[in-house]
Design an enzyme around this catalytic site. Structure first.
Site, PDB file in Angstrom:
ATOM      1  N   SER A  36       0.828  -1.198   0.000  1.00  9.98           N
ATOM      2  CA  SER A  36       0.000   0.000   0.000  1.00  9.98           C
ATOM      3  C   SER A  36       0.865   1.252   0.000  1.00  9.98           C
ATOM      4  O   SER A  36       0.400   2.331   0.309  1.00  9.98           O
ATOM      5  CB  SER A  36      -0.926  -0.012   1.212  1.00  9.98           C
ATOM      6  OG  SER A  36      -0.149  -0.185   2.376  1.00  9.98           O
ATOM      7  N   GLY A  37       2.148   1.082  -0.331  1.00 15.96           N
ATOM      8  CA  GLY A  37       3.014   2.243  -0.484  1.00 15.96           C
ATOM      9  C   GLY A  37       3.666   2.704   0.808  1.00 15.96           C
ATOM     10  O   GLY A  37       4.270   3.770   0.853  1.00 15.96           O
ATOM     11  N   LEU A  38       3.546   1.897   1.871  1.00 22.81           N
ATOM     12  CA  LEU A  38       4.150   2.309   3.143  1.00 22.81           C
ATOM     13  C   LEU A  38       5.524   1.667   3.358  1.00 22.81           C
ATOM     14  O   LEU A  38       6.045   1.656   4.478  1.00 22.81           O
ATOM     15  CB  LEU A  38       3.213   1.990   4.309  1.00 22.81           C
ATOM     16  CG  LEU A  38       1.864   2.716   4.289  1.00 22.81           C
ATOM     17  CD1 LEU A  38       1.028   2.332   5.507  1.00 22.81           C
ATOM     18  CD2 LEU A  38       2.059   4.231   4.248  1.00 22.81           C
TER      19      LEU A  38
ATOM     20  N   ASP B 236      13.176   3.910   0.232  1.00 25.59           N
ATOM     21  CA  ASP B 236      12.448   3.182   1.265  1.00 25.59           C
ATOM     22  C   ASP B 236      13.404   2.537   2.263  1.00 25.59           C
ATOM     23  O   ASP B 236      13.234   2.664   3.483  1.00 25.59           O
ATOM     24  CB  ASP B 236      11.552   2.103   0.642  1.00 25.59           C
ATOM     25  CG  ASP B 236      10.370   2.700  -0.095  1.00 25.59           C
ATOM     26  OD1 ASP B 236      10.388   3.917  -0.362  1.00 25.59           O
ATOM     27  OD2 ASP B 236       9.430   1.954  -0.409  1.00 25.59           O
TER      28      ASP B 236
END
Lengths: 387, 387
Positions: free
Chosen positions: A142-144, A204
């Site tokens: 979810s892009g986290l 990230d």
């Protein structure tokens, strides 16, 4: 012996998409982590297996160490201090090991995570038995930054029990690596990310390793230190999205409207720089926390408008925006857009009652709500003599 | 004798707010009009009154001509060929006439419209009796230029029955003024607008007078001719807004974020110029109507994102956007924002069923939906010997 490691997820505070076109972006760690526990059996025990338990999915992968050695002996190892990339041939050998567990097609993305694990494990620790247990606060995909947090947590636990890293194992509680160890950790995690994502940006894993925030532009990362407490409501719309298609949609729009889009990217660049400024400047008599929060809220609202201008919003994102706007809270999508997660700034003085109301309303739309501190610690480890 | 005049409302296709900061904007006439019927009693009749009927509001104002002459004789007139401004003293005299009708405070904005009427009437036609009837397709105070259309329609009817304007009254149907008469008409309407708005930009009356579209930047207006049929759904959110506060909100945001906002205004400037290009370029084998419509839809979506970045959107506007997005239709707010009206492009090939569905859904939210052709005729007049 048990080593525990935890590594945080990340959000993009500003500049997603525009960063591809040369703008500055700001990413930050969030107080939601992936946890890895590496349990080494006593050497007199006869448990000669490597076992990976993905607790949240109730999945277990287990191989006799002999089988792993047989399949991957050509890779050699352990080389904890020499982060190396997984070649195409090595990846094939690893995939063969995973295929023995008959993972369904639907879980192919899982296979890449397990591959990254096997690569990191054998490269850093070699062919020794252990049980590795994974749990996570982070919703997947979810892009986290869940995959980076996984790679960082794996690498941190593995490095912690290698000789390369010098840590006093008798200290209690969560410990932080030294600067040079963090660099090594970050490199290993990046190798894991490459197995999962092909061509990751490195943002990230860097955020997850070092924590706090980073400013990045054209491949240059600068670590910055937040000087204010910052709390966000993270709403997961649960709408899956195609990041690649969204990125190329922005590029196509840029080709069709070069002048307008170049101004839009310039605007985002200014916003990211100002946001980094506000976060770094300590509060003072002239600049209260509230004034700083209002400034951030305005910058988030502006960035969201520019993301809508790029065409990466989505009906589900608009629903979140409209809901939080009713409570005068500023929101923006974070990451690729087209669904995924939305950030809402929770000012220090906001009452808990309001937060509860917003969350109740968002959850009634079928969204998942998480509250997280922003810009906290990066990877940490913790030892316990026996488990 | 009866003279009828009709004058269209306007929309801002792109560039609202940014135009205040030097960007190009594009406005267009819409196929929704204000209608004025000026009925002159036969000279042998004893009806010595000036009567103004606002049909849509079921209101009537009526004064004996003698009373008007007494109150306003210092103004002189008629001077149809010399557009003059209503001085503060004249305005006071006019207000005194209106106050005799006990307009409620809530209808003060109405008083300024009636003042404009009295000024235009006595200045252009002098102290002669007539009955003037007004009806309109345009919702009031929603940013569609209803006051300018009113002033243009008043002035057109008044000029049409003055000696200044040369028209063959025996022609049938709706007639257009010649170029020099249009210029005169536009000037008179602007004087009326000044009474209603204080400092109007002159854009609304120019669009209403000439029809079609105009591009404007830093006070320079250029008339442009659309080379494509264009139809919009205009959704009136019915949310009242404070234009002045919205404009100064954007200015304050610009002071706080000069770099970002200057890029945003540049982006809007590029969008307006491109929009004008697309509208002026005739469709061809290389550029189909559909391709032109897609381009316009993209530019509208981009402009809306930038307006959100300026902070002038509103929950009601977002509701319209979300609803039309479900049907893959592009929308943007038009005018000041903060409520008001939203434009939705209706492509040529869109099925009526879809349009009906969208409208039903929007109306169920309490909004008013109007469909209008864009860029049509300006002011027109029509004579009938007796009524």
């Amino acid at each position: 012996m048990e080593v525990k490691a935890r590594a945080p997820g990340k959000i993009i505070l500003s500049g997603e998409h525009a960063v591809v076109h040369g703008s500055t972006a700001v990413a930050a760690s969030i107080g939601l982590c992936t946890y890895v526990s590496l349990q080494v059996p006593p050497s007199n025990e006869n448990d000669d297996r490597l076992t990976l338990q993905l607790k949240d999915m109730a999945l277990e992968f287990s191989w006799p160490i002999g089988r792993i050695k047989e399949a991957l002996s050509s890779l050699g190892g352990p080389f904890p201090s020499t982060p190396t990339s997984c070649s195409a041939e090595s990846f094939k050998l690893i995939l063969a090991l995973i295929e023995e567990h008959n993972i369904l097609d639907a879980k192919l993305s899982l296979a890449s995570g397990v591959s990254a694990f096997l690569w990191l494990y054998t490269s850093i620790r070699g062919f020794k038995p252990a049980t590795v247990v994974v749990t996570s606060d982070l919703p997947l995909g979810s892009g986290l930054g869940s995959s980076a947090a996984l790679c960082v947590a794996f690498s941190a636990a593995l490095l912690a029990c290698s000789d390369t890293v010098n840590i006093d194992m008798k200290q209690e509680g969560w410990l932080v690596f030294g600067e040079s160890e963090l660099e090594l950790l970050n490199k290993w995690a990046f190798e894991g990310e490459k197995i999962i994502h092909g061509k990751p940006s490195g943002i990230d894993n860097t955020v997850s390793t070092y924590g706090n925030m980073i400013k990045f532009r054209s491949g240059n990362l600068t670590r910055i230190k937040s000087s204010m407490p910052l709390k966000m409501l993270i709403t997961n719309t649960k709408v899956g999205r195609n990041t690649k298609a969204l990125v190329s949609g922005v590029s196509e729009r840029t080709l069709r409207n070069p002048d307008a889009m170049s101004s839009v990217f310039n605007a985002v660049d200014s916003i990211s720089k100002e946001l980094a400024n506000v976060i770094q400047t300590p509060a003072s008599d002239d600049l209260s926390i509230t004034a700083k929060e209002e400034k951030l809220a305005e910058l988030m609202e502006m960035n969201q408008g520019l993301l809508q201008c790029m065409g990466v919003s989505h009906a589900s994102i608009e629903t979140v925006l409209r809901t939080t706007l009713k409570y005068k809270l500023a929101s923006k999508l974070t990451g690729a857009g087209g669904g995924g997660c939305v950030l809402t700034l929770l000012p220090t003085l906001l009452s808990g009652t309001i937060v509860d109301k917003v969350i109740a309303e968002l959850e009634s739309c079928g969204f998942q709500c998480l509250i997280a501190g922003i810009g906290g610690n990066g990877a940490e480890i913790c030892f316990s003599a026996s488990s």
